[in-house]
Scaffold this active site. Structure first.
Site, PDB file in Angstrom:
ATOM      1  N   ASP A  35       0.846  -1.195   0.000  1.00 27.52           N
ATOM      2  CA  ASP A  35       0.000   0.000   0.000  1.00 27.52           C
ATOM      3  C   ASP A  35       0.886   1.252   0.000  1.00 27.52           C
ATOM      4  O   ASP A  35       1.694   1.453   0.918  1.00 27.52           O
ATOM      5  CB  ASP A  35      -0.876  -0.037   1.260  1.00 27.52           C
ATOM      6  CG  ASP A  35      -2.150   0.768   1.098  1.00 27.52           C
ATOM      7  OD1 ASP A  35      -2.320   1.418   0.051  1.00 27.52           O
ATOM      8  OD2 ASP A  35      -2.982   0.736   2.028  1.00 27.52           O
ATOM      9  N   CYS A  38      -5.431   4.308  -4.136  1.00 31.84           N
ATOM     10  CA  CYS A  38      -5.816   2.975  -3.648  1.00 31.84           C
ATOM     11  C   CYS A  38      -7.065   2.416  -4.312  1.00 31.84           C
ATOM     12  O   CYS A  38      -7.055   1.312  -4.853  1.00 31.84           O
ATOM     13  CB  CYS A  38      -6.067   3.022  -2.144  1.00 31.84           C
ATOM     14  SG  CYS A  38      -4.622   3.424  -1.169  1.00 31.84           S
ATOM     15  N   LYS A  41      -6.541  -5.285   2.991  1.00 35.19           N
ATOM     16  CA  LYS A  41      -7.376  -4.104   2.743  1.00 35.19           C
ATOM     17  C   LYS A  41      -8.162  -4.281   1.450  1.00 35.19           C
ATOM     18  O   LYS A  41      -7.586  -4.493   0.387  1.00 35.19           O
ATOM     19  CB  LYS A  41      -6.432  -2.904   2.643  1.00 35.19           C
ATOM     20  CG  LYS A  41      -7.017  -1.663   2.005  1.00 35.19           C
ATOM     21  CD  LYS A  41      -5.999  -0.531   2.088  1.00 35.19           C
ATOM     22  CE  LYS A  41      -6.354   0.619   1.163  1.00 35.19           C
ATOM     23  NZ  LYS A  41      -5.454   1.772   1.363  1.00 35.19           N
ATOM     24  N   HIS A  51     -11.309  -2.132   0.221  1.00 32.23           N
ATOM     25  CA  HIS A  51     -11.504  -0.777  -0.307  1.00 32.23           C
ATOM     26  C   HIS A  51     -12.353  -0.716  -1.575  1.00 32.23           C
ATOM     27  O   HIS A  51     -12.279   0.253  -2.332  1.00 32.23           O
ATOM     28  CB  HIS A  51     -10.139  -0.094  -0.548  1.00 32.23           C
ATOM     29  CG  HIS A  51     -10.121   1.322  -0.044  1.00 32.23           C
ATOM     30  ND1 HIS A  51      -9.013   2.127  -0.093  1.00 32.23           N
ATOM     31  CD2 HIS A  51     -11.097   2.074   0.520  1.00 32.23           C
ATOM     32  CE1 HIS A  51      -9.299   3.312   0.419  1.00 32.23           C
ATOM     33  NE2 HIS A  51     -10.561   3.306   0.804  1.00 32.23           N
ATOM     34  N   HIS A 107       1.175   2.414   3.994  1.00 27.89           N
ATOM     35  CA  HIS A 107       0.152   3.462   4.101  1.00 27.89           C
ATOM     36  C   HIS A 107       0.251   4.174   5.451  1.00 27.89           C
ATOM     37  O   HIS A 107       0.597   3.569   6.444  1.00 27.89           O
ATOM     38  CB  HIS A 107      -1.232   2.841   3.935  1.00 27.89           C
ATOM     39  CG  HIS A 107      -2.313   3.834   3.626  1.00 27.89           C
ATOM     40  ND1 HIS A 107      -2.770   4.755   4.538  1.00 27.89           N
ATOM     41  CD2 HIS A 107      -3.024   4.050   2.498  1.00 27.89           C
ATOM     42  CE1 HIS A 107      -3.725   5.494   3.984  1.00 27.89           C
ATOM     43  NE2 HIS A 107      -3.898   5.093   2.737  1.00 27.89           N
ATOM     44  N   ASP A 148       0.166  -0.624  -5.045  1.00 28.28           N
ATOM     45  CA  ASP A 148      -1.100  -0.162  -5.619  1.00 28.28           C
ATOM     46  C   ASP A 148      -0.993   1.210  -6.268  1.00 28.28           C
ATOM     47  O   ASP A 148      -1.777   1.547  -7.150  1.00 28.28           O
ATOM     48  CB  ASP A 148      -2.205  -0.152  -4.552  1.00 28.28           C
ATOM     49  CG  ASP A 148      -1.902   0.803  -3.397  1.00 28.28           C
ATOM     50  OD1 ASP A 148      -0.728   1.173  -3.211  1.00 28.28           O
ATOM     51  OD2 ASP A 148      -2.847   1.181  -2.683  1.00 28.28           O
ATOM     52  N   ASN A 149      -0.051   2.012  -5.796  1.00 25.37           N
ATOM     53  CA  ASN A 149       0.080   3.364  -6.367  1.00 25.37           C
ATOM     54  C   ASN A 149       1.412   3.960  -5.945  1.00 25.37           C
ATOM     55  O   ASN A 149       2.198   3.319  -5.246  1.00 25.37           O
ATOM     56  CB  ASN A 149      -1.094   4.263  -5.956  1.00 25.37           C
ATOM     57  CG  ASN A 149      -1.416   4.233  -4.482  1.00 25.37           C
ATOM     58  OD1 ASN A 149      -2.496   3.802  -4.079  1.00 25.37           O
ATOM     59  ND2 ASN A 149      -0.476   4.646  -3.649  1.00 25.37           N
TER      60      ASN A 149
END
Lengths: 464, 464
Positions: free
Chosen positions: B17, B59, B112, B114, B214, B266-267
């Site tokens: 994350d 995310c 997670k 989301h 994160h 994820d990013n």
């Protein structure tokens, strides 16, 4: 801990020009930059690769630091200066080449000097037996192609050659075509020197300050179009190939284990377009105090002495190479003047876990810009991009370079304890400047620190 | 060229994350960030490492893209939304987990989600047999420590668990201590699942969207202080260790060669301080269209199928994993809707030299921001830092990402030919949006594209 001193090795020192931290494959560039660099990457893998090797702000100051072991604020070699104006280091300075030559080394400089462009200041006046290259810098190769250029005003730039004890001579005009060919010429001469000296009964020191990737970043015609990614990438591939040629020539002589091979850059990446380079994860270019200016790619190979595959993030500085290479060659740095360089021999040869250095001060020309200590850097003047306008900071900015490689988050408040060692380091350095006033930029040949200008220099110039 | 299709392997997909491109050792970070990552680096060395793997802006959009193979502009899963407000993907979407489960895989999600935080949208409603993790995101773990926090207004966040066909339940409050422990819990459950399924007579799919790095980037107490470089570095070392635990558990089952192991992010990196990360040589963070947002660390290991030590700079996109992992599992992507992902199986398995993709469009929420094609990226909206203020460009900026990784030098004039393929790509994509209008953000469960809102969904939700 003491290091068993091996017999003095040959030294080949290839110094790239304006090669940023982020360009080479082994520094995260390579293919991402359209230019794989397998030969230099292999060199790094065979020895020690530095991720925190630090230099001065640009070509002249770094070369001065390398040749004198002193920060350029002391030597007055502060910046690049046009032909005909006073420039370089005064003869009173004792160059690394002098120290090494005195130990019985054959020595040669193949490439860009930039520490003085008149008789008495050429490489062959300053410790090298022979020289082939350019006295100043590569942007001069653009003169003859520049509309309105008048050689009666700004003299034609030349590739030059010289032997110690003889006058230097012009070889040919350094124009754009010569700029494309120069690194091939330097490589060829370096290889000839290595081969010649491999049969001699003395060690050799080849200092090879190549011209790539300095602007105009134009490759040899043999490499033009090689990558499909443009001149810059083609030039980087050429550079990698030239290094490979030199390594191959050395290895073919059977002297690899008796030769310390150094490859590094003189300063951070170019900022000018279209030749702008990259410092990888760091911010900034040369002519700034950003980490992209301070850190450069640097590596050393010495089989049997430097363990292969070592990567270190310990702080090392270009001034350190003066006492370090001197010691490796069996010489000592002078004791009659401030030498900023620290002997890193034990660290290099793995007898000591840590660098001899925890930090350093960083000037641009005569102005203190920043100081780095352990993981931190304090800027007293902020200028993230050259010519952006220097801001003199009432409250200095402090960055943690591990947590914040791009220098974006001031931690001056939360880590104010760090100001103490940094201010202490700055104070100590500035004290030495008071005790040993800096040599003014453009000082004449007979300048001797602490003496009246009328006093003649001490003869170091002709000594070898 | 056709690839001989191996029997469907197990799939373990660890999704970090907010892990920026520049953090891991194998991406030039590691020690430079105060956090060596030997386990993840080894994973990369044993398989393929992507240097041009691209994701969505943050995310939720990336997870939507992964689970649907469609750019989030189509699914309406455009951004992170507080608890209780409509969010996630509608049941009409067919998730990657559904595709894989239909092939007889055991499947689990540990981490997670989301993509929807109410019954009908939990992982176990969307194709997974079991789930343990958080429905939304980790910053909610700061709620209970926030002065004035009122749980009667903003509900307490919980770690949850569920099994398919049963209601999901709260396990415990997700507070700062739980945030420190969550990745240990996810790892433990992943390992238990791998061990359990290794004895079952069917392949398994473990989707492990861990919570590090994160914000708040707080490590497990076992790792606190480990690096001496702060919470961020400690958390990265923990992440590396967790990945190592999962790899070790897999390898201990003897199933390594029958398991595709995926690790990625994820990013791009976090922009918020003090948790700000780094994208290495690229500029920007997530929530921008800079290259630091688009490119993330990504790697895959599948011994005997993916050659070790491969590094590729070919453009691959997170949407591609939908058809690719589906095919590897023996499934096919649906044909009744636009799927943006391209099957990269042949490229991955080395049967095809190049990626199936040359470029892609990049939206933030509902706005086209940029498009990338081969070495170039065109920005139609410029916002280098989140919240800096989006500038809608009258004359789009074009960058060559090989020559100019930091996106500093517009080459729109000198390379205007590139506008043609980029504009063509944008036009083609926007045509599909006209033909298949996007699902509005917050669409209800019964939303079916092309039908009136009154039309019920087609039953995909309960299908497995």
């Amino acid at each position: 801990m003491t290091t068993a001193q091996p017999s003095p090795p040959n030294i080949i020192f290839i110094l790239a020009d304006n090669l940023g931290w982020g360009e080479l494959g082994c520094y995260g560039g390579g293919v991402l930059r359209g230019a794989p660099t397998p030969r230099i990457d292999a060199l790094a893998a065979e020895g020690i690769r530095f991720t925190n090797f630090n230099v001065e702000s640009d070509c002249v100051p770094t070369r001065s630091a390398l040749m004198t072991g002193r920060h350029p604020i002391r030597t007055g070699a502060l910046q690049s200066v046009p032909a005909g104006l006073p420039q370089g280091i005064v003869p009173w300075e004792i160059t690394l080449a002098q120290l090494i030559s005195r130990q019985g080394y054959a020595s040669a400089c193949f490439g860009k000097w930039h520490l003085g462009d008149r008789p008495g200041r050429y490489p062959t006046d300053r410790g090298f037996d022979e020289w082939y290259g350019i006295p100043r810098t590569s942007n001069e190769s653009m003169f003859t192609a520049s509309p309105g250029y008048d050689p009666s005003v700004t003299p034609l730039p030349y590739v030059m050659q010289a032997r110690a004890g003889e006058p230097a001579s012009d070889v040919h005009v350094y124009d754009l075509e010569a700029r494309r060919r120069i690194d091939a010429e330097l490589t060829e001469r370096t290889i000839e020197f290595i081969q010649r000296q491999s049969k001699a009964n003395k060690p050799f020191f080849a200092y090879v300050p190549i011209t790539q990737l300095h602007y105009p970043t134009l490759p040899h015609r043999d490499f033009a179009g090689r990558t499909g990614a443009g001149d810059f990438a083609d030039s980087m591939v050429e550079m990698d190939s030239r290094v490979g040629q030199i390594v191959d020539a050395l290895d073919a002589t059977g002297l690899a284990e008796r030769t310390l091979l150094v490859f590094g850059s003189d300063n951070g990446p170019e900022f000018r377009r279209p030749w702008r380079g990259t410092a990888g994860p760091w911010t900034g270019t040369y002519h700034t105090a950003m980490e992209g200016a301070l850190r450069v790619p640097f590596m050393m190979r010495w089989p049997g002495h430097i363990p292969p595959g070592r990567v270190t993030n310990e702080i090392v500085h270009i001034v350190d190479l003066y006492p370090t290479l001197a010691r490796i060659a069996g010489a000592s740095a002078p004791t009659d003047r401030p030498i900023d360089g620290l002997d890193q021999t034990d660290f290099l040869l793995d007898a000591q876990a840590h660098s001899a250095r925890e930090g350093f001060v960083y000037y641009i020309k005569q102005e203190l810009r920043a100081a780095k200590w352990r993981d931190w850097k304090m800027h007293v003047v902020w200028e993230a991009e050259p010519n952006a306008g220097a801001k003199h900071l009432e409250s200095p900015l402090l960055f943690n370079l591990t947590r914040d490689p791009k220098e974006e988050t001031d931690v001056g408040s939360e880590a104010s304890w760090v100001r103490t060692p940094i201010r202490r380091m700055i104070h100590a350095f500035q004290q030495t400047l008071k005790e040993h006033p800096p040599i003014p930029a453009g000082a004449p040949d007979d300048y001797v620190p602490g003496a009246g200008k009328e006093r003649q220099h001490d003869g170091v110039k002709r000594e070898k």
